[in-house]
Design an enzyme around this catalytic site. Structure first.
Site, PDB file in Angstrom:
ATOM      1  N   ARG A 141      16.944  -9.551   3.205  1.00  0.00           N
ATOM      2  CA  ARG A 141      15.817 -10.431   3.473  1.00  0.00           C
ATOM      3  C   ARG A 141      16.356 -11.662   4.182  1.00  0.00           C
ATOM      4  O   ARG A 141      17.201 -12.373   3.639  1.00  0.00           O
ATOM      5  CB  ARG A 141      15.150 -10.811   2.142  1.00  0.00           C
ATOM      6  CG  ARG A 141      13.896 -11.631   2.292  1.00  0.00           C
ATOM      7  CD  ARG A 141      13.179 -11.746   0.935  1.00  0.00           C
ATOM      8  NE  ARG A 141      11.954 -12.490   1.080  1.00  0.00           N
ATOM      9  CZ  ARG A 141      11.880 -13.826   1.034  1.00  0.00           C
ATOM     10  NH1 ARG A 141      12.958 -14.529   0.834  1.00  0.00           N
ATOM     11  NH2 ARG A 141      10.720 -14.436   1.193  1.00  0.00           N
ATOM     12  N   SER A 200       4.892  -5.067  -1.182  1.00  0.00           N
ATOM     13  CA  SER A 200       4.747  -6.105  -2.213  1.00  0.00           C
ATOM     14  C   SER A 200       3.307  -6.223  -2.681  1.00  0.00           C
ATOM     15  O   SER A 200       2.404  -6.361  -1.847  1.00  0.00           O
ATOM     16  CB  SER A 200       5.166  -7.474  -1.654  1.00  0.00           C
ATOM     17  OG  SER A 200       6.543  -7.523  -1.433  1.00  0.00           O
ATOM     18  N   LYS A 205      11.031 -17.930  -4.434  1.00  0.00           N
ATOM     19  CA  LYS A 205       9.975 -18.039  -3.429  1.00  0.00           C
ATOM     20  C   LYS A 205       8.948 -19.075  -3.888  1.00  0.00           C
ATOM     21  O   LYS A 205       8.680 -19.197  -5.086  1.00  0.00           O
ATOM     22  CB  LYS A 205       9.259 -16.691  -3.238  1.00  0.00           C
ATOM     23  CG  LYS A 205      10.006 -15.715  -2.350  1.00  0.00           C
ATOM     24  CD  LYS A 205       9.268 -14.395  -2.235  1.00  0.00           C
ATOM     25  CE  LYS A 205       8.385 -14.299  -1.021  1.00  0.00           C
ATOM     26  NZ  LYS A 205       7.828 -12.929  -0.856  1.00  0.00           N
TER      27      LYS A 205
END
Lengths: 208, 208
Positions: free
Chosen positions: A39, A108, A137
């Site tokens: 990521r 997700s 996040k």
């Protein structure tokens, strides 16, 4: 493609505080990570490609799948095993169409509606979260909790991996929800010994 | 694919100050723009895809090629006519391999060495610049000037489009360098009447 989703590492270079990503990922792989997702945010395509190439070598060496977050072009460029997409990424059907039936697509989700949609439109697995509050996040969504994760798992027949705030203290609890694995960012890469931490997480999962 | 590179619009939503991108691009197309490149930075893949879909419709309507900056996955997703890549994007050979021989690949260069490399590894055209100083991109490279652009044009046999600070005042001078076209961002989208501005740029190029 049959996958072991039990200990799924998601990378985040910001957490490493200057430590080498390749080294940290290899440590985690040695410790028993079963899947790696690269990521990257705010990285040039060239750098993303170079990092993906390096992780691809590690994934081959440790015989685990390499999944690329969001960037289908980078996945194609390094022949990764698949991609992971969220609600802000390419539509699931478009991604499936471009990647073909063989590659892994993860999706997700944070509620049952998204989970059912993901299964319907070709996701191979779901990343469901946040299970707990997380600092990785900036999320404004209320955590699912173990109960919410169980409800998502029960709504679909594809594998479901929990993500968000999962660590050694709660991994057994997550397993009890029926999830197929745990997806961990800071719980592994934020540790100064990703090998040891991954090993302990693996043991906890297997015993849980 | 044969292309008319003479008036090549590159988008930048930041310049529009809230005006609608699709409307501005359509105005420019009506004014005579011959090629459109969608350039987005810091946009989610989903938004990039949606914007690209909208511009694809316009490109088909006005029968001009649509080129996507950097993001090969978005280009594939909307079946764009090609991509434009720079030194920080996917390597040229990798992009060619993934896109196949039919799609257009443009390559940004700022010197003869990069230009020769671009031609050698499969670029269909080069975007050479900055020709003049520009405020659109934070560039630290010394402007090529018309002489530098001519030197690049003379070093390759593929089309070369000048970019950077080009406007009505200097477009004729750029044409005299032997370039195949001008690539313009703020010179068109920064104008409140992209249709009229494009029309004048077209005329200036044709008369130049």
């Amino acid at each position: 493609m049959k996958c072991d989703y039990s200990l799924y590492l998601v990378t985040d270079r910001a957490i490493l505080g200057g430590r080498d990503l390749g080294q940290a990922v290899e440590d985690a792989l040695r410790g028993g990570v079963t899947l790696v997702q690269l990521r990257e945010k705010d990285t040039s395509s060239r750098d993303f490609y170079q990092i993906a190439l390096a992780l691809k070598d590690l994934a081959v060496k440790y015989q685990v799948p390499l999944i690329i977050n969001d960037r289908l072009d980078i996945a194609l460029a390094v022949d990764a095993d698949g991609i992971h997409i969220g609600q802000e990424d390419l539509p699931l059907q478009v991604a499936r169409c471009l990647l073909g039936p063989e590659k892994i697509i993860g999706y997700s989700v944070s509620n049952i509606e998204e989970a059912v949609y993901g299964e319907k439109y070709g996701a191979d697995y779901l990343g469901a979260g946040p299970v707990y509050t997380t600092t990785t996040k900036a999320v404004t969504i209320q955590p699912l909790g173990v109960e919410g994760l169980r409800n998502i798992k029960n709504s679909v027949s594809i594998p479901v991996v929990g993500i968000g705030g999962i660590n050694l203290d709660n991994v057994r609890e997550v397993k009890k929800s029926g999830a197929d694995g745990v997806s961990i960012v800071s719980g592994i890469l934020g540790s100064l010994d990703p090998d040891c931490t991954s090993r302990k997480l693996c043991e906890a999962w297997q015993q849980g």
